[in-house]
Design a protein around this motif. Structure first.
Motif, PDB file in Angstrom:
ATOM      1  N   LEU A 106       0.831  -1.208   0.000  1.00  0.00           N
ATOM      2  CA  LEU A 106       0.000   0.000   0.000  1.00  0.00           C
ATOM      3  C   LEU A 106       0.866   1.259   0.000  1.00  0.00           C
ATOM      4  O   LEU A 106       0.522   2.254  -0.651  1.00  0.00           O
ATOM      5  CB  LEU A 106      -0.929   0.002   1.215  1.00  0.00           C
ATOM      6  N   GLN A 107       1.986   1.206   0.711  1.00  0.00           N
ATOM      7  CA  GLN A 107       2.879   2.366   0.706  1.00  0.00           C
ATOM      8  C   GLN A 107       3.393   2.647  -0.705  1.00  0.00           C
ATOM      9  O   GLN A 107       3.514   3.811  -1.113  1.00  0.00           O
ATOM     10  CB  GLN A 107       4.061   2.138   1.649  1.00  0.00           C
ATOM     11  N   ALA A 152       0.812   7.565  -6.151  1.00  0.00           N
ATOM     12  CA  ALA A 152      -0.216   8.606  -6.222  1.00  0.00           C
ATOM     13  C   ALA A 152       0.374   9.980  -5.921  1.00  0.00           C
ATOM     14  O   ALA A 152       0.074  10.961  -6.619  1.00  0.00           O
ATOM     15  CB  ALA A 152      -1.339   8.280  -5.244  1.00  0.00           C
ATOM     16  N   LEU A 153       1.212  10.052  -4.919  1.00  0.00           N
ATOM     17  CA  LEU A 153       1.828  11.332  -4.572  1.00  0.00           C
ATOM     18  C   LEU A 153       2.725  11.835  -5.699  1.00  0.00           C
ATOM     19  O   LEU A 153       2.722  13.023  -6.024  1.00  0.00           O
ATOM     20  CB  LEU A 153       2.632  11.190  -3.276  1.00  0.00           C
ATOM     21  N   THR A 154       3.461  10.922  -6.298  1.00  0.00           N
ATOM     22  CA  THR A 154       4.343  11.296  -7.402  1.00  0.00           C
ATOM     23  C   THR A 154       3.552  11.863  -8.576  1.00  0.00           C
ATOM     24  O   THR A 154       4.020  12.767  -9.284  1.00  0.00           O
ATOM     25  CB  THR A 154       5.170  10.078  -7.851  1.00  0.00           C
ATOM     26  N   ALA A 155       2.340  11.340  -8.777  1.00  0.00           N
ATOM     27  CA  ALA A 155       1.501  11.799  -9.888  1.00  0.00           C
ATOM     28  C   ALA A 155       0.799  13.108  -9.585  1.00  0.00           C
ATOM     29  O   ALA A 155       0.100  13.652 -10.453  1.00  0.00           O
ATOM     30  CB  ALA A 155       0.471  10.734 -10.217  1.00  0.00           C
ATOM     31  N   GLY A 156       0.955  13.604  -8.359  1.00  0.00           N
ATOM     32  CA  GLY A 156       0.369  14.895  -8.033  1.00  0.00           C
ATOM     33  C   GLY A 156      -0.927  14.838  -7.262  1.00  0.00           C
ATOM     34  O   GLY A 156      -1.591  15.875  -7.075  1.00  0.00           O
ATOM     35  N   ILE A 157      -1.327  13.648  -6.787  1.00  0.00           N
ATOM     36  CA  ILE A 157      -2.524  13.551  -5.955  1.00  0.00           C
ATOM     37  C   ILE A 157      -2.145  13.954  -4.529  1.00  0.00           C
ATOM     38  O   ILE A 157      -1.199  13.413  -3.955  1.00  0.00           O
ATOM     39  CB  ILE A 157      -3.099  12.123  -5.974  1.00  0.00           C
ATOM     40  N   ALA A 158      -2.862  14.892  -3.965  1.00  0.00           N
ATOM     41  CA  ALA A 158      -2.552  15.375  -2.624  1.00  0.00           C
ATOM     42  C   ALA A 158      -2.763  14.281  -1.589  1.00  0.00           C
ATOM     43  O   ALA A 158      -3.721  13.499  -1.683  1.00  0.00           O
ATOM     44  CB  ALA A 158      -3.424  16.581  -2.285  1.00  0.00           C
ATOM     45  N   ALA A 159      -1.887  14.212  -0.604  1.00  0.00           N
ATOM     46  CA  ALA A 159      -1.965  13.177   0.425  1.00  0.00           C
ATOM     47  C   ALA A 159      -3.316  13.170   1.123  1.00  0.00           C
ATOM     48  O   ALA A 159      -3.863  12.105   1.445  1.00  0.00           O
ATOM     49  CB  ALA A 159      -0.841  13.371   1.449  1.00  0.00           C
ATOM     50  N   GLU A 160      -3.879  14.355   1.343  1.00  0.00           N
ATOM     51  CA  GLU A 160      -5.142  14.427   2.073  1.00  0.00           C
ATOM     52  C   GLU A 160      -6.318  13.885   1.273  1.00  0.00           C
ATOM     53  O   GLU A 160      -7.419  13.720   1.813  1.00  0.00           O
ATOM     54  CB  GLU A 160      -5.436  15.862   2.519  1.00  0.00           C
TER      55      GLU A 160
END
Length: 266
Positions: free
Chosen positions: A149-150, A156-164
């Motif tokens: 999952l990590q 996702a973070l690398t693609a620009g999706i915000a963590a929140e």
């Protein structure tokens, strides 16, 4: 999160809500029973299920999403296809729930980044037709699932999706045996260590059937697992889950209220 399966072949209620009007009515009923979010899916992910094509999935899902959104219902779309996710958001969906965690369709994570809605990343190891063969883990299934999952969070973070905007789901019943599912529920604290809200989707799953098996070892049928689902939901809520995804909302809503009363005394 209440479930509306717009499919003829889902494992517990396939065919019941296949008609658009019936599916919308079902979604409204789930809200009346206490659902905060209605999850609409047009493709069965039960073990051994065959995929439907994109056009058929769109035909099943989009009118239901549009109909529920028009009634003011918060809708999530349960899909592994970026094109379905995009059109569902355009039709009013407020969350994308991808059981593949963005692995089934390389366009999914970029699409989520563009859409700007929350995204559920589920632990997944392959499509339904052979996922049971992938239920092989090391000494600790929880450690393996958290690590995988990590990886999805990082993608996702690398693609620009915000963590929140990210929610994680351990994928109960997906490439897992009953003992793996039980260990993951018992290990919710380790899932919380990922730092993201946790969705638990154990409703009517096989592992509950095995827990409830009769003296001869025959698993309890799917539609006779709602009391066990409510118990699981209460445990998950008590352990801090963000949401539980269920078929029978009323029983689970009651169970969650009891769990909440224990953690937030009146």
């Amino acid at each position: 999160m209440g479930v509306v399966n717009v499919t003829p072949d889902s494992f517990s209620d396939g065919g019941h809500w296949f008609d658009t009007a019936a599916a919308v009515k079902r979604g409204l009923s789930l809200v009346a029973d206490g659902a905060d979010l209605v999850d609409v899916g047009g493709e069965s992910t039960r073990p051994g299920a065959s995929r439907v094509d994109e056009d058929e999935e769109l035909r099943r899902v989009i009118p239901v999403v549009r109909g529920l959104a028009a009634e003011g219902v918060p809708v999530s779309v349960d899909t592994m296809r970026a094109a379905v996710a995009r059109q569902a958001v355009e039709a009013g969906a407020v969350l994308i729930n991808d059981v593949s965690g963005g692995l089934a369709d390389p366009a999914m994570i970029p699409a989520v980044a563009d859409c700007g809605v929350p995204f559920v990343l589920m632990h997944w190891r392959g499509f339904s037709h052979d996922m049971n063969s992938r239920a092989v883990y090391g000494d600790d299934v929880v450690t393996d699932v958290v690590a995988e999952l990590q990886d999805r969070i990082d993608a996702a973070l690398t693609a620009g999706i915000a963590a929140e905007r990210l929610v994680v789901d351990p994928g109960l019943g997906f490439a897992k045996q009953a003992r793996h599912d039980l260990a993951l529920v018992a290990g919710l604290a380790d899932l919380h260590a990922l730092g993201r809200p946790v969705l638990i989707g154990g409703s009517r799953k096989r592992f509950l059937g095995h827990v409830l098996a009769g003296p001869d070892g025959t698993p309890r049928p799917a539609r006779a697992r709602d009391a066990a689902t409510a118990a699981l939901s209460a445990i998950a809520a008590h352990e801090g889950a963000w949401a539980v995804r269920v078929h029978d909302v009323r029983a689970t809503a009651d169970a969650v209220r009891v769990a909440r009363a224990l953690t937030r005394p009146q």
